[in-house]
Design an enzyme around this catalytic site. Structure first.
Site, PDB file in Angstrom:
ATOM      1  N   ASN A  59      10.159   4.211   2.388  1.00  0.00           N
ATOM      2  CA  ASN A  59      10.209   3.678   3.741  1.00  0.00           C
ATOM      3  C   ASN A  59      11.489   2.881   3.883  1.00  0.00           C
ATOM      4  OD1 ASN A  59       7.261   4.091   4.624  1.00  0.00           O
ATOM      5  ND2 ASN A  59       7.065   3.133   2.625  1.00  0.00           N
ATOM      6  N   HIS A 114       7.321   4.550  12.186  1.00  0.00           N
ATOM      7  CA  HIS A 114       7.236   4.442  10.724  1.00  0.00           C
ATOM      8  C   HIS A 114       8.267   5.435  10.172  1.00  0.00           C
ATOM      9  CE1 HIS A 114       4.729   4.164   6.879  1.00  0.00           C
ATOM     10  NE2 HIS A 114       5.512   5.203   6.639  1.00  0.00           N
ATOM     11  N   CYS A 142       6.541   9.759  -0.547  1.00  0.00           N
ATOM     12  CA  CYS A 142       5.293  10.426  -0.165  1.00  0.00           C
ATOM     13  C   CYS A 142       4.931  11.382  -1.279  1.00  0.00           C
ATOM     14  CB  CYS A 142       5.452  11.190   1.146  1.00  0.00           C
ATOM     15  SG  CYS A 142       4.006  12.193   1.512  1.00  0.00           S
ATOM     16  N   HIS A 192      11.063   6.899   7.333  1.00  0.00           N
ATOM     17  CA  HIS A 192      11.520   6.970   5.939  1.00  0.00           C
ATOM     18  C   HIS A 192      13.023   7.206   5.951  1.00  0.00           C
ATOM     19  CE1 HIS A 192       7.723   7.331   3.403  1.00  0.00           C
ATOM     20  NE2 HIS A 192       7.334   6.988   4.605  1.00  0.00           N
ATOM     21  N   ARG A 207       0.836  -1.201   0.000  1.00  0.00           N
ATOM     22  CA  ARG A 207       0.000   0.000   0.000  1.00  0.00           C
ATOM     23  C   ARG A 207       0.869   1.249   0.000  1.00  0.00           C
ATOM     24  NH1 ARG A 207      -0.989   4.920   2.058  1.00  0.00           N
ATOM     25  NH2 ARG A 207      -0.452   4.195   4.135  1.00  0.00           N
ATOM     26  N   ASP A 208       1.514   1.522   1.097  1.00  0.00           N
ATOM     27  CA  ASP A 208       2.314   2.736   1.213  1.00  0.00           C
ATOM     28  C   ASP A 208       3.461   2.743   0.202  1.00  0.00           C
ATOM     29  OD1 ASP A 208       2.903   5.181   2.367  1.00  0.00           O
ATOM     30  OD2 ASP A 208       4.260   4.340   3.847  1.00  0.00           O
TER      31      ASP A 208
END
Length: 306
Positions: free
Chosen positions: A253, A211, A244, A213, A19-20
């Site tokens: 990430n 989370h 992002c 990056h 997803r991300d």
């Protein structure tokens, strides 16, 4: 809290690549590839995989077909399959797709909230009151994700007090877990510790996740720092996929393979098969025609081929 250097014996790694990670790919990734990736990750042993997002395809074209993905995956019993939802409409689709968990989101930066979703932080989280309530009534887990907790592309530095405020709003919605996200990857270890220490005064540390990056190459150091103050849930993305869309220049990430290699070296249990993850990282990198963003994954695979 204090600087307890006792690291957790076990951590939960939430795989966010499908997803991300994929949501920022410029060319549409075929649903069959997404399904194959998720199935490989399920077999690798993740307890939680972020699989899809029920958002408007106009805003995030890559997530069109999330219903197809959710109905096509081979679900592993005990694994939580999460989907991102922006509103009630997204929740309805998530419930139809039998998601185990929904992810709702807010930002610790007022400017980012305005640019990203055109409303204030307070308004953005208030919109989720009915969403969280209905999800809970249906027995679906709710995770709150807070972006820009360590810095914002528009506001710069973010004070931990701002993060605490948003955590409190999320906690009031009854969320099960809260992600403290460094969306643009500017955080460094001491800052990470101070944010988690501040936030853990109002929300249990065992239900907070990191989370990170890797924009400035600090992710693994930040994960280690977070573990030193008691955090034991982390997000990562296979092959380091993602970025992002609203944060210029933000790289992906932290790569799951790199996190798993770190945990193995520290003797921390993850329950995840490193080799399977490394192979799925190679699979998705080749499918996308891009370089594998995981150093540990690439190093491991190159030894197998030489």
């Amino acid at each position: 809290m204090g600087n307890s250097s006792a690291l957790p014996k076990k951590v939960k790694i939430i795989e966010v690549g499908p997803r991300d990670g994929l949501q920022n790919e410029k060319t549409f990734v075929d649903n069959a590839i997404k399904i194959a990736l998720i199935d490989q990750l399920s077999l690798a042993g993740f307890a939680n995989i972020e699989t899809a997002a029920f958002v408007s395809p106009k805003w995030v074209p890559q997530m069109a077909g999330s219903d197809i993905v959710m109905s096509g995956i081979e679900r592993k019993p005990g694994t939580i399959y999460s989907v991102l939802v922006p509103n009630m409409q997204g929740l309805e689709k998530a419930l139809e797709s039998k998601a185990d968990e929904i992810v709702i989101f807010g930002a610790a930066s007022e400017a980012f909230s305005q640019k990203n979703i055109n409303c204030s932080i307070k308004e953005s989280i208030a919109r989720f009151i009915p969403v969280a309530k209905l999800a809970k009534d249906r027995g679906v887990r709710v995770r709150g994700s807070i972006s820009c907790t360590l810095g914002c592309p528009y506001e710069g530095d973010i004070h931990p007090d701002k993060v605490v405020e948003v955590v409190q709003r999320m906690a009031d919605l009854g969320v099960d877990e809260i992600d403290i996200a460094d969306t643009i990857g500017v955080g460094t270890p001491n800052k990470v510790k101070s944010v988690f220490e501040a936030v853990s005064r109002i929300f249990p540390i065992e239900r907070l996740s990191g989370h990170f990056h890797d924009t400035y190459g600090q992710s693994l150091a930040n994960i280690y720092a977070a573990m030193e103050v008691g955090v034991s849930i982390f997000h990562s993305s296979v092959a380091g996929l993602g970025g992002c869309p609203y944060a210029k220049g933000a790289t992906g990430n932290v790569a799951t393979e790199d996190v798993l290699y770190l945990m193995a070296g520290l003797g921390i249990e993850t329950g995840i098969d490193f080799e399977r993850v490394a192979r799925s990282g190679e699979f998705i990198s080749q499918s996308l025609g891009r370089i594998n963003g995981s150093r540990a994954g690439k190093a491991f695979l190159s030894k197998l081929t030489t």
